[in-house]
Design a protein around this motif. Structure first.
Motif, PDB file in Angstrom:
ATOM      1  N   LEU A   1       0.837  -1.189   0.000  1.00 55.19           N
ATOM      2  CA  LEU A   1       0.000   0.000   0.000  1.00 55.19           C
ATOM      3  C   LEU A   1       0.876   1.244   0.000  1.00 55.19           C
ATOM      4  O   LEU A   1       1.894   1.286   0.691  1.00 55.19           O
TER       5      LEU A   1
ATOM      6  N   LEU B   1      -0.400   4.415   0.653  1.00 54.20           N
ATOM      7  CA  LEU B   1      -1.230   5.500   1.190  1.00 54.20           C
ATOM      8  C   LEU B   1      -0.387   6.564   1.884  1.00 54.20           C
ATOM      9  O   LEU B   1      -0.636   7.760   1.725  1.00 54.20           O
ATOM     10  N   ARG B   2       0.613   6.137   2.643  1.00 57.63           N
ATOM     11  CA  ARG B   2       1.445   7.099   3.384  1.00 57.63           C
ATOM     12  C   ARG B   2       2.032   8.148   2.435  1.00 57.63           C
ATOM     13  O   ARG B   2       1.981   9.350   2.720  1.00 57.63           O
TER      14      ARG B   2
ATOM     15  N   ILE C   1      -7.742   3.612   8.659  1.00 57.65           N
ATOM     16  CA  ILE C   1      -6.741   4.406   7.931  1.00 57.65           C
ATOM     17  C   ILE C   1      -5.347   4.088   8.442  1.00 57.65           C
ATOM     18  O   ILE C   1      -4.390   3.986   7.668  1.00 57.65           O
TER      19      ILE C   1
ATOM     20  N   LEU D   1     -11.003   6.063  -0.792  1.00 56.52           N
ATOM     21  CA  LEU D   1      -9.678   6.687  -0.783  1.00 56.52           C
ATOM     22  C   LEU D   1      -9.358   7.295  -2.143  1.00 56.52           C
ATOM     23  O   LEU D   1      -8.849   8.418  -2.226  1.00 56.52           O
ATOM     24  N   CYS D   2      -9.651   6.555  -3.219  1.00 54.81           N
ATOM     25  CA  CYS D   2      -9.405   7.067  -4.570  1.00 54.81           C
ATOM     26  C   CYS D   2     -10.203   8.346  -4.814  1.00 54.81           C
ATOM     27  O   CYS D   2      -9.688   9.315  -5.384  1.00 54.81           O
TER      28      CYS D   2
ATOM     29  N   ARG E   1       0.943   9.090  -0.552  1.00 55.00           N
ATOM     30  CA  ARG E   1      -0.111   9.974  -1.092  1.00 55.00           C
ATOM     31  C   ARG E   1      -0.546  10.993  -0.041  1.00 55.00           C
ATOM     32  O   ARG E   1      -0.818  12.151  -0.367  1.00 55.00           O
ATOM     33  N   MET E   2      -0.625  10.571   1.211  1.00 57.44           N
ATOM     34  CA  MET E   2      -1.022  11.480   2.291  1.00 57.44           C
ATOM     35  C   MET E   2       0.030  12.556   2.504  1.00 57.44           C
ATOM     36  O   MET E   2      -0.298  13.727   2.691  1.00 57.44           O
TER      37      MET E   2
ATOM     38  N   LEU F   1      -2.276   3.736  -5.218  1.00 61.38           N
ATOM     39  CA  LEU F   1      -2.380   3.283  -3.825  1.00 61.38           C
ATOM     40  C   LEU F   1      -1.874   1.862  -3.620  1.00 61.38           C
ATOM     41  O   LEU F   1      -1.500   1.491  -2.517  1.00 61.38           O
TER      42      LEU F   1
ATOM     43  N   TRP G   1      -4.006   0.968   6.799  1.00 62.58           N
ATOM     44  CA  TRP G   1      -3.606   1.254   5.418  1.00 62.58           C
ATOM     45  C   TRP G   1      -2.304   2.055   5.413  1.00 62.58           C
ATOM     46  O   TRP G   1      -1.411   1.799   4.625  1.00 62.58           O
ATOM     47  N   TYR G   2      -2.208   3.031   6.303  1.00 62.01           N
ATOM     48  CA  TYR G   2      -1.033   3.904   6.401  1.00 62.01           C
ATOM     49  C   TYR G   2       0.221   3.093   6.716  1.00 62.01           C
ATOM     50  O   TYR G   2       1.289   3.339   6.172  1.00 62.01           O
TER      51      TYR G   2
ATOM     52  N   ARG H   1      -3.734  11.168   9.444  1.00 61.14           N
ATOM     53  CA  ARG H   1      -4.619  10.004   9.482  1.00 61.14           C
ATOM     54  C   ARG H   1      -5.997  10.375  10.026  1.00 61.14           C
ATOM     55  O   ARG H   1      -7.009   9.899   9.533  1.00 61.14           O
TER      56      ARG H   1
END
Length: 83
Positions: free
Chosen positions: A20, A22-23, A47, A66-67, A25-26, A77, A50-51, A33
């Motif tokens: 994943l 996600l981190r 979250i 999320l998308c 992208r964030m 992602l 996922w993070y 989070r």
């Protein structure tokens, strides 16, 4: 054996893994989070998993949320890493 026999999943993890992202992208968007959990309308714990790349089963609904919230594609992602 034919070519498909060589692609059989025999050993755990021998086939690689999905990671994943996600981190990343964030961080690009400056999101925490807590803030993302509110935007996606889910619990912080979801979250956080996922993070931390600790999700065992991908929830398609969470992935879609999320998308939508991050305005990105699934491929931004999730990444497949072959061993």
């Amino acid at each position: 054996g034919n070519a498909m026999d060589e692609r059989r999943v025999t050993w755990i993890r021998a086939y690689g893994r999905v990671e994943l992202c996600l981190r990343e992208r964030m961080e690009e968007r400056g999101l925490t989070r807590n803030h993302l959990a509110r935007l996606v309308n889910t619990r912080y714990e979801v979250i956080d998993k996922w993070y931390k790349n600790e999700v065992e089963k991908i929830d398609a609904d969470i992935l879609a949320r999320l998308c939508f919230v991050l305005d990105c594609g699934v491929e931004e992602l999730l990444v497949y890493r072959q061993n």
